[in-house]
Design a protein around this motif. Structure first.
Motif: not given
Lengths: 328, 270
Positions: B97, B100-101, B103-104, B109, B264, B266-268, B270
């Motif tokens: 994860g 994800d951080q 991306l925040l 990124p 991709r 962001l679309g799905t 993890s």
């Protein structure tokens, strides 16, 4: 959408493909068309059993997951499309991950956050002083993050997340694994932040005590649907109608009452449950006193823990959608 | 304006990463030296081997060592820049994860990841490579004129950028599959190792791959020929400018692949 809505979700849906790439039947609906609005300054508890769709919703709100269907705006922005812009206005704390520089003194992490969010140096120092005071971080600033205890680290994560003065703060299990004192410190800080800076807070947690103590509003999600959206008091008023009368009897006999049922007995102590909707406490007490000699009496109100557990188990079924939205 | 702020933030992250690694100066020196010595042992074995045969496809020991020096320095630089995107390591970043951080954060990124995980240890490799290069050049009679120095620098930079691009492509693939794509290590490290030998010893397929797919041969072999004043008998065209052109093309492809990977992801999720 009202002007003050910070989060505005309409029919928000996320489906994942599992297994075979082209197998449509293998699709799993994690979030199933939920709609809600969060107004500026609200403190929201977002609860639900594991796998109910909590973190999927949060990922869609923070812009790291694209909804399959439905519409969402956060502070007027479309999360995935305007992710970086949104990131400037938003703080996120994950209870089980760190956003701090592990091997460096804590102060260096704040320094980096200051540069990342382009906060002028003087302003950053003032803000850091204030946060260090509120969260008692002063003596920790020179220590490498890896040497901090979990409670100290969580306070530091909070400080780093709110240093850029986010309008919106997402917290994922911020009190997980913390002792009573550390939990108290985190909760006191969040309450203060919400009250004085008007920061909108969305908290996902399994600790319903967090919700009872902090949140003005509770949303419960189960199998991808919002099954409750309203105040904590409203939840208790609607679903927590079972009260329990605890009686210490003089004799060994077991009471059999018309108005309440015996749910537990231990020695001469009996637990008698009744539904507040149909029977009042004086009625039950009067019936009990008429039949038995009683040494002591106490009345137990249902706790949030209790009610939510029964909702998860399906014993109490709130109507789907926005039913029971006593405060919303 | 926003880009300048993002660049400053990334620079600050890179400085923090370096501070964290250097820690106490003594430890850092020791670690770098250890990495360098390990590499040196490898080099010594390599040179001894080449020396025994006196020539490899017409190349003398020092000449092969010159190739090896360029490749090793380039590889070290590429790893220092992009090792956190190495397939195995990056898969872990995604699984835990941490991505994800990333991306925040309010910055891109890729630059943020590269900056905040800059790995200085691999600079030991660069030093070893340069040492071998200096030794080999002396033995092979290469004079360090201005153009020669520029050529060596170009070769090392291109080799590093090619390796970094392959790392980025691997990370992009990981974002689609969230599986460790360790197979890519064969391509990256295998590729760099194989290009430490003259292209003459390979068949047409490998030569084609190292020229037009992973242009390591353009970045290492062709400049080495020019440094040594050799004609060379096999493989890629002798145009020195092809190396930077191919490198930039591959880097651009890596950039596009990365964007597609992030979209991709962001679309799905993890």
């Amino acid at each position: 959408m009202t002007a003050a809505a910070v989060v505005d979700a309409e029919g928000l849906t996320k489906r994942f493909r599992r297994g075979g790439r082209r197998d449509r039947r293998a699709e799993v609906t994690a979030v199933d068309g939920i709609s809600f609005q969060v107004r500026a300054g609200e403190f929201i508890g977002y609860a639900g059993p594991n796998g109910a769709g909590k973190s999927t919703t949060v990922k869609m709100m923070t812009g790291i997951l694209l909804p399959t269907a439905g519409r969402i705006t956060v502070d007027g922005l479309v999360p995935v499309r305007q992710r970086r812009q949104l990131a400037r206005r938003m703080g996120v704390v994950f209870g089980q991950r760190t956003a701090l520089l592990w091997d460096l003194p804590l102060g260096d992490s704040f320094d980096l956050v200051g540069r990342l969010y382009a906060i002028p140096a003087a302003e950053r120092r003032a803000r850091q002083r204030r946060l260090a005071e509120l969260l008692e971080l002063g003596p920790l600033l020179a220590r490498p993050v890896r040497t901090l205890s979990l409670g100290q680290r969580m306070r530091a994560e909070l400080a780093a997340a709110v240093l850029p003065r986010p309008r919106l703060l997402f917290l994922d299990e911020p009190t997980i694994g913390l002792d009573v004192v550390a939990k108290g410190a985190v909760r006191a800080f969040l309450r203060e932040l919400n009250a004085t800076e008007g920061t909108t807070v969305i908290l996902t947690t399994h600790d319903l005590d967090d919700i009872a103590r902090l949140c003005s509003r509770l949303m419960i999600i189960d199998t991808g649907r919002l099954i409750y959206d309203g105040t904590v008091e409203g939840l208790l008023a609607t679903f927590g109608t079972t009260r329990v009368l605890v009686a210490d009897l003089a004799g060994d006999d077991r009471p059999e009452l018309r108005r309440a049922r015996l749910v537990r007995a231990q020695g001469r102590r009996c637990w008698l449950a009744f539904d507040r909707e149909h029977v009042s406490a004086p009625e039950v007490i009067a019936e009990l006193l008429a039949r038995h000699e009683v040494r002591d009496l106490a009345l137990e109100e249902p706790g949030i823990e209790d009610v939510v557990r029964r909702i998860y188990r399906g014993e109490v079924a709130p109507r789907p959608g926005r039913a029971g939205a006593a405060g919303g | 304006m926003a880009d300048a702020a993002a660049a400053r933030a990334c620079a600050a992250a890179a400085r923090a990463a370096m501070r964290a690694q250097v820690g106490t100066r003594g430890w850092f020196a020791l670690r770098t030296l250890t990495a360098g010595f390990t590499q040196l042992a490898e080099v010594a074995g390599f040179v001894l081997l080449v020396d025994r045969f006196t020539s490899l496809a017409g190349w003398t020991g020092p000449e092969v060592a010159l190739l090896f020096g360029l490749g090793t320095a380039g590889q070290g630089l590429g790893q220092a820049l992009a090792k956190p995107l190495d397939a195995g390591e990056f898969a872990e970043t995604v699984r835990r994860g941490h991505f994800d951080q990333v991306l925040l954060r309010p910055v891109g990124p890729l630059p943020w990841l590269l900056a905040s995980a800059l790995d200085l240890r691999y600079l030991g490799r660069v030093l070893t490579g340069l040492a071998v290069l200096a030794w080999a050049a002396g033995r092979a009679g290469v004079a360090w004129t201005g153009p020669h120095l520029a050529l060596a620098a170009l070769s090392i930079t291109c080799c590093a950028a090619i390796l970094a691009s392959v790392f980025v492509l691997g990370a992009a693939l990981t974002l689609r599959t969230v599986e460790g794509t360790e197979l890519l290590n064969v391509v990256t490290f295998g590729g760099v190792f194989l290009t430490s030998f003259p292209m003459e010893i390979y068949g047409p397929v490998l030569r084609f791959v190292f020229t037009w797919v992973l242009p390591f041969a353009l970045a290492v072999y062709v400049p080495a020929l020019a440094l040594l004043g050799r004609a060379g008998t096999a493989g890629p065209p002798r145009a020195l400018l092809l190396a930077p052109v191919a490198t930039v093309a591959l880097a651009a492809a890596a950039g596009l692949g990365w964007r597609a990977g992030v979209r991709r992801y962001l679309g799905t999720g993890s």
